[in-house]
Design an enzyme around this catalytic site. Structure first.
Site, PDB file in Angstrom:
ATOM      1  N   HIS A  83      12.321  -0.505 -12.105  1.00  0.00           N
ATOM      2  CA  HIS A  83      11.948   0.422 -11.032  1.00  0.00           C
ATOM      3  C   HIS A  83      11.861  -0.253  -9.670  1.00  0.00           C
ATOM      4  CE1 HIS A  83       7.897  -0.847 -12.629  1.00  0.00           C
ATOM      5  NE2 HIS A  83       7.573  -0.843 -11.350  1.00  0.00           N
TER       6      HIS A  83
ATOM      7  N   SER B 121       4.737  -5.621 -10.661  1.00  0.00           N
ATOM      8  CA  SER B 121       5.900  -5.209 -11.446  1.00  0.00           C
ATOM      9  C   SER B 121       7.026  -6.207 -11.227  1.00  0.00           C
ATOM     10  CB  SER B 121       6.364  -3.818 -11.010  1.00  0.00           C
ATOM     11  OG  SER B 121       5.455  -2.832 -11.388  1.00  0.00           O
TER      12      SER B 121
END
Length: 332
Positions: A157, A278
């Site tokens: 992502h 992330s």
């Protein structure tokens, strides 16, 4: 009759795989992890090879940013405040929307994270960097880590919106970034990689990707190794290191703990993280018997989410993920 039918189907399936592989359109993978790229380029045949780490080499008299695309810099005062305000930690699309799927990264109980100074600490911390990019007209940050001289791995992502969305733009990687200091400069991206299960379906268990950089800064900073195993990794001691958004923006923090459970494509751990981490490497803390699979400092998963439990989780580097990372880093 049933046996002959099964044999015929099996022969037809493998014939189709062989034909597609010869055409260079699809690589046969046990996990059906078809790769895609931001420029539509086609990869060579996948390799089951794992990656060994490299500690980097700063040549005597050479500037630390000599291999970077953009020079080193230091921000302070208003310039640092502006830099911090520009980039928001990137969250998975459905984490923002809520629901009962995987959640954003989280602190699990008391905050046990520790501050790291990547330039002073050296390898492997200097091979981890602050990643900035644009999606949908907004500017975000993630974490990424070098796996070769010119390739970083990160969460899917962070390179693509997922589920039919768009590729990230204006991507830039700052290795060893710390509180406004970019000691090794920075590098832009010339190609982004992910897998179709993420870009087309938004599947969280396929949420990983890579970036081919416009530089070879890994020759200076070094890079991580990685390896795949089908065995349970439960109990393995690991570190998760990156740039959490709930700390001063652009500062590196780490957490330590054990793998609590393993699945085919995910690993779960009770290590504190936050949005912005992330793409952080889940690093094997004690090499142990796996030295035979990966020499040096090695990654076993790519951090991406929190889960209900509470735990945090990352995309496990299984055979298919390792093959893709190797193909991406070997691409020209």
């Amino acid at each position: 009759m049933e046996v002959r039918t099964m044999r015929a189907r099996r022969s037809a399936r493998w014939a189709a795989v062989a034909l597609l592989s010869a055409a260079g359109a699809v690589q046969a993978q046990a996990d059906v992890q078809r790769t895609v790229s931001s420029d539509g380029s086609v990869l060579a045949a996948l390799s089951a090879d794992t990656g060994a780490s490299f500690a980097g080499a700063l040549r005597e008299g050479a500037a630390p940013d000599a291999k970077a695309e953009f020079p080193a810099f230091t921000l302070s005062g208003a310039a640092l405040a502006d830099f911090r305000s520009r980039y928001q930690p990137k969250l998975p699309p459905y984490a923002r929307a809520g629901g009962d799927r995987a959640q954003p990264e989280a602190v699990v109980g008391p905050d046990r994270r520790f501050r790291l100074y990547p330039r002073e600490s050296g390898f492997p911390y200097r091979a981890i960097g602050f990643l900035t990019f644009t999606q949908g007209g907004f500017e975000f940050s993630c974490t990424a880590f070098l796996i070769s001289k010119d390739t970083v791995a990160t969460a899917g992502h962070c390179v693509h919106e997922g589920a039919g969305g768009s590729w990230s733009r204006d991507v830039k990687f700052y290795p060893a970034f710390n509180n406004g200091l970019a000691p090794f400069g920075s590098c832009g991206a010339r190609r982004l990689y992910a897998v179709a299960k993420w870009t087309e379906e938004g599947r969280e268990d396929f949420d990983y990707g890579a970036i081919k950089l416009n530089c070879s800064i890994g020759e200076t900073t070094g890079w991580f190794g990685y390896y795949a195993t089908a065995d349970s990794q439960t109990g393995l001691a690991v570190l998760v290191v990156g740039y959490p958004g709930d700390k001063p923006k652009g500062t590196m923090w780490g957490g330590a703990g054990n793998i609590l459970s393993t699945e085919q494509r995910k690993m779960h751990y009770g290590i504190d993280t936050a949005g912005g981490q992330s793409g952080a490497p889940v690093i094997e803390a004690d090499r142990g018997a796996s030295k035979a699979n990966c020499f040096g400092t090695c990654v076993v998963a790519i951090h991406a989410y929190a889960d209900f439990g509470p735990t945090n989780s990352g995309t496990r580097i299984n055979q298919s993920v390792a093959a893709n990372l190797t193909a991406w880093k070997n691409a020209p």
